[in-house]
Design a protein around this motif. Structure first.
Motif, PDB file in Angstrom:
ATOM      1  N   ALA A  86       0.687  -1.250  -0.084  1.00 37.69           N
ATOM      2  CA  ALA A  86      -0.021   0.046  -0.074  1.00 37.69           C
ATOM      3  C   ALA A  86       0.690   1.349   0.138  1.00 37.69           C
ATOM      4  CB  ALA A  86      -1.099  -0.056   1.298  1.00 37.69           C
ATOM      5  N   SER A  87       2.012   1.137   0.619  1.00 35.51           N
ATOM      6  CA  SER A  87       2.845   2.287   0.615  1.00 35.51           C
ATOM      7  C   SER A  87       4.198   2.131  -0.338  1.00 35.51           C
ATOM      8  CB  SER A  87       3.161   2.703   2.197  1.00 35.51           C
ATOM      9  OG  SER A  87       4.084   1.567   2.488  1.00 35.51           O
ATOM     10  N   GLY A  88       3.855   1.191  -1.274  1.00 35.74           N
ATOM     11  CA  GLY A  88       4.953   1.262  -2.374  1.00 35.74           C
ATOM     12  C   GLY A  88       5.076   2.322  -3.218  1.00 35.74           C
ATOM     13  N   PRO A  89       5.919   2.566  -4.172  1.00 39.05           N
ATOM     14  CA  PRO A  89       6.477   3.560  -4.924  1.00 39.05           C
ATOM     15  C   PRO A  89       5.219   4.448  -5.795  1.00 39.05           C
ATOM     16  CG  PRO A  89       7.973   2.137  -5.294  1.00 39.05           C
ATOM     17  CD  PRO A  89       7.027   1.226  -4.374  1.00 39.05           C
ATOM     18  N   ALA A  94       3.836   8.060  -5.245  1.00 33.49           N
ATOM     19  CA  ALA A  94       3.592   9.018  -6.629  1.00 33.49           C
ATOM     20  C   ALA A  94       2.326   9.682  -6.548  1.00 33.49           C
ATOM     21  CB  ALA A  94       4.019   8.213  -7.866  1.00 33.49           C
ATOM     22  N   VAL A  95       1.309   8.922  -6.372  1.00 33.02           N
ATOM     23  CA  VAL A  95       0.040   9.527  -6.544  1.00 33.02           C
ATOM     24  C   VAL A  95      -0.327  10.611  -5.579  1.00 33.02           C
ATOM     25  CG1 VAL A  95      -2.610   9.009  -6.453  1.00 33.02           C
ATOM     26  CG2 VAL A  95      -1.072   7.297  -7.907  1.00 33.02           C
ATOM     27  N   GLU A  96       0.221   9.950  -4.295  1.00 28.44           N
ATOM     28  CA  GLU A  96      -0.202  10.805  -3.124  1.00 28.44           C
ATOM     29  C   GLU A  96       0.993  11.839  -2.885  1.00 28.44           C
ATOM     30  OE1 GLU A  96      -2.095   9.226   0.357  1.00 28.44           O
ATOM     31  OE2 GLU A  96      -3.749   8.485  -1.093  1.00 28.44           O
ATOM     32  N   ALA A  97       1.745  12.614  -3.568  1.00 28.72           N
ATOM     33  CA  ALA A  97       2.894  13.354  -3.660  1.00 28.72           C
ATOM     34  C   ALA A  97       3.869  12.974  -2.551  1.00 28.72           C
ATOM     35  CB  ALA A  97       2.253  14.767  -3.108  1.00 28.72           C
ATOM     36  N   ALA A  98       4.334  11.793  -2.624  1.00 30.83           N
ATOM     37  CA  ALA A  98       5.129  11.059  -1.930  1.00 30.83           C
ATOM     38  C   ALA A  98       5.451  11.557  -0.423  1.00 30.83           C
ATOM     39  CB  ALA A  98       6.673  11.351  -2.592  1.00 30.83           C
ATOM     40  N   PRO A  99       4.594  11.026   0.451  1.00 30.58           N
ATOM     41  CA  PRO A  99       4.636  11.421   1.998  1.00 30.58           C
ATOM     42  C   PRO A  99       6.164  11.013   2.456  1.00 30.58           C
ATOM     43  CG  PRO A  99       3.251   9.577   1.617  1.00 30.58           C
ATOM     44  CD  PRO A  99       3.798   9.951   0.411  1.00 30.58           C
ATOM     45  N   ALA A 100       6.521  11.811   3.232  1.00 34.31           N
ATOM     46  CA  ALA A 100       7.761  11.338   4.022  1.00 34.31           C
ATOM     47  C   ALA A 100       7.836   9.917   4.678  1.00 34.31           C
ATOM     48  CB  ALA A 100       7.942  12.262   5.208  1.00 34.31           C
ATOM     49  N   ARG A 101       8.915   9.358   4.657  1.00 35.55           N
ATOM     50  CA  ARG A 101       9.040   8.040   5.077  1.00 35.55           C
ATOM     51  C   ARG A 101       9.294   7.973   6.583  1.00 35.55           C
ATOM     52  NH1 ARG A 101      10.225   4.247   0.591  1.00 35.55           N
ATOM     53  NH2 ARG A 101      11.720   3.173   1.831  1.00 35.55           N
ATOM     54  N   PRO A 102       8.406   7.146   7.310  1.00 34.59           N
ATOM     55  CA  PRO A 102       8.994   7.281   8.857  1.00 34.59           C
ATOM     56  C   PRO A 102      10.228   6.797   8.713  1.00 34.59           C
ATOM     57  CG  PRO A 102       7.137   5.571   8.431  1.00 34.59           C
ATOM     58  CD  PRO A 102       7.562   6.235   6.916  1.00 34.59           C
ATOM     59  N   ARG A 103      10.923   7.138  10.152  1.00 33.95           N
ATOM     60  CA  ARG A 103      12.189   6.750  10.617  1.00 33.95           C
ATOM     61  C   ARG A 103      12.369   6.204  11.860  1.00 33.95           C
ATOM     62  NH1 ARG A 103      17.113  10.837  10.534  1.00 33.95           N
ATOM     63  NH2 ARG A 103      15.592  11.936  11.783  1.00 33.95           N
ATOM     64  N   GLU A 112       9.348  -2.324   4.561  1.00 35.39           N
ATOM     65  CA  GLU A 112       7.986  -1.948   5.095  1.00 35.39           C
ATOM     66  C   GLU A 112       7.573  -0.400   4.684  1.00 35.39           C
ATOM     67  OE1 GLU A 112       6.028  -3.703   6.586  1.00 35.39           O
ATOM     68  OE2 GLU A 112       7.034  -5.574   6.678  1.00 35.39           O
ATOM     69  N   GLY A 113       8.444   0.235   3.818  1.00 34.74           N
ATOM     70  CA  GLY A 113       8.556   1.440   3.422  1.00 34.74           C
ATOM     71  C   GLY A 113       8.959   2.580   4.372  1.00 34.74           C
ATOM     72  N   TRP A 114       9.822   2.095   5.400  1.00 34.05           N
ATOM     73  CA  TRP A 114      10.695   2.901   6.385  1.00 34.05           C
ATOM     74  C   TRP A 114      11.842   3.544   5.635  1.00 34.05           C
ATOM     75  CZ3 TRP A 114       9.404   3.929  11.937  1.00 34.05           C
ATOM     76  CH2 TRP A 114       7.882   3.542  12.186  1.00 34.05           C
TER      77      TRP A 114
END
Ligand SMILES: [Mg+2]
Length: 383
Positions: free
Chosen positions: A54-57, A61-70, A96-98
């Motif tokens: 769900a949080s793949g590339p 791209a559709v949702e203006a690339a939210p910042a990835r958690p760290r 996991e998209g982090w």
């Protein structure tokens, strides 16, 4: 003529293909939408692979690339499996998209305080304590009251907080996923002071003075690394024959009383290794400190104490006594060994314990994560 029919047929086929394509695309799209909605409905989805998709590339791209958690991982490099986990942690975070994790090694002189403080300064979204109860205690002390959640990747001998929170014990990569996408729980942070008005220390499971602390202080570290918690039994068997110490006990606002003890143990949660419940009524988020006072005179009394602990009696016999309170102060007539979450901190005549109610946010497994772990046949700590 035949060329004309071919063109007509080809056009019809193209139109059909186009319509089929649009219909299938629409169905897939709405399925994906439903999945995303389901993921949003649950506070945290708890299905790492689903969420990774769900949080793949393309989604970003559709949702203006939210910042990835760290995440920052405070790791005790001396633990078995630490080196391997340090390598897999980066891969799990990526999957996991982090963002790539910030890794901090603990040191002998500092079990995690400076590292967790540094992580806070970096404004990470999560700090993971990867190590034993000592690492967890240090990280928890720094995070308490900040609202930044703590994850646990258990790598120690006891792993008592992880056990009590039912975090998977023997799959570091799954423990990390629980930390990344688990649910937030607010738990009490217990505190102890070993001199009147002195500095206070956080502890998450149990602290005490007397027999238990003497055992911790005397446990052979090398034996502990080889046989785990059996090393405590070895040290314990050598300490059983000690004498009782006269103490004054003050519970909340009640009148202080004198008694003779072998141990006073205050706890935030009551589960020990092997499913033994030392404090059967203890809960980590009820704002109540559970205390057991153990006072056997001789070996025969010890047998009675052991039987009542193993039998999980809530109100026990003549050699054990319980308090459920907000604060307790124990003043001994001679210095006795003190332990905080299994770390011996020296002898003292004074021990004060109390709670900071729900001061720490920890990540624990969601229902869905627990189900997935069960599906894969991975053991979950159970009583
Ligand atoms: Mg409690």
């Amino acid at each position: 003529m035949s060329t004309g029919i071919d063109i007509v047929l080809l056009t019809i086929l193209l139109v059909i293909a186009l319509i089929v394509g649009i219909v299938i695309g629409g169905m897939l799209g709405s399925r994906r939408q439903r999945r995303l909605q389901a993921a949003h409905l649950e506070d945290r989805p708890g299905t790492p692979s689903e969420l990774a998709r769900a949080s793949g590339p393309e989604h970003q791209a559709v949702e203006a690339a939210p910042a990835r958690p760290r995440v920052a991982i405070v790791i005790n490099p001396s633990k078995i499996g630490a080196e391997e986990f340090a390598k897999t942690a980066a891969a799990v975070c990526r999957q996991e998209g982090w963002d790539a994790p910030l890794m901090y090694d603990t040191e002998i002189e500092d079990p995690g305080y400076a590292m967790a403080s540094q992580a806070l300064a970096e404004e990470v979204d999560l700090v993971v304590a990867a190590g034993g109860d000592g690492t967890v205690r240090a990280v928890a002390e720094v995070l308490a009251g900040t609202g930044v959640p703590m994850g646990i990747v258990p790598m120690g001998t006891g792993n008592l907080l992880a056990r009590n929170l039912k975090i998977v014990l023997d799959r570091p990569e799954w423990a990390l996923r629980i930390a990344l996408w688990g649910k937030d729980e607010h738990i009490d942070v217990a505190r102890a002071r070993i001199e009147p008005g002195g500095k206070d220390h956080a502890f998450m499971v149990m602290s005490g003075l007397g027999f238990d602390a003497a055992v911790m202080a005397d446990t052979d570290e090398e034996l502990k690394s080889r046989v785990g918690w059996l090393a405590y039994l070895e040290a314990g068997s050598r300490k059983l024959a000690g004498h009782r110490t006269r103490v004054q006990v003050s519970v909340d606002d009640e009148e202080p009383y004198m008694t003779k003890i072998r141990s006073v143990i205050g706890g935030n949660c009551g589960r020990l290794q092997g499913g033994v419940m030392l404090l059967p009524e203890a809960e980590y988020d009820d704002g109540i400190l559970d205390v057991i006072i153990i006072s056997p005179k001789n070996m025969a009394d010890w047998v009675g104490v052991a039987a009542s602990i193993l039998g999980r009696h809530k109100r026990r016999g003549i050699h054990t006594n319980f308090h459920r309170c907000r604060r307790i102060v124990v003043e001994a007539e001679e210095p006795i060994e003190v332990q905080l979450d299994g770390d011996a901190v020296g002898a003292s005549r004074y021990l004060e314990m109390w709670l900071d109610e729900r001061a720490l946010v920890v990540r624990t497994a969601t229902r869905e994560q627990t189900r997935l772990i069960r599906l894969e046949g991975w053991p979950i700590p159970v009583p």
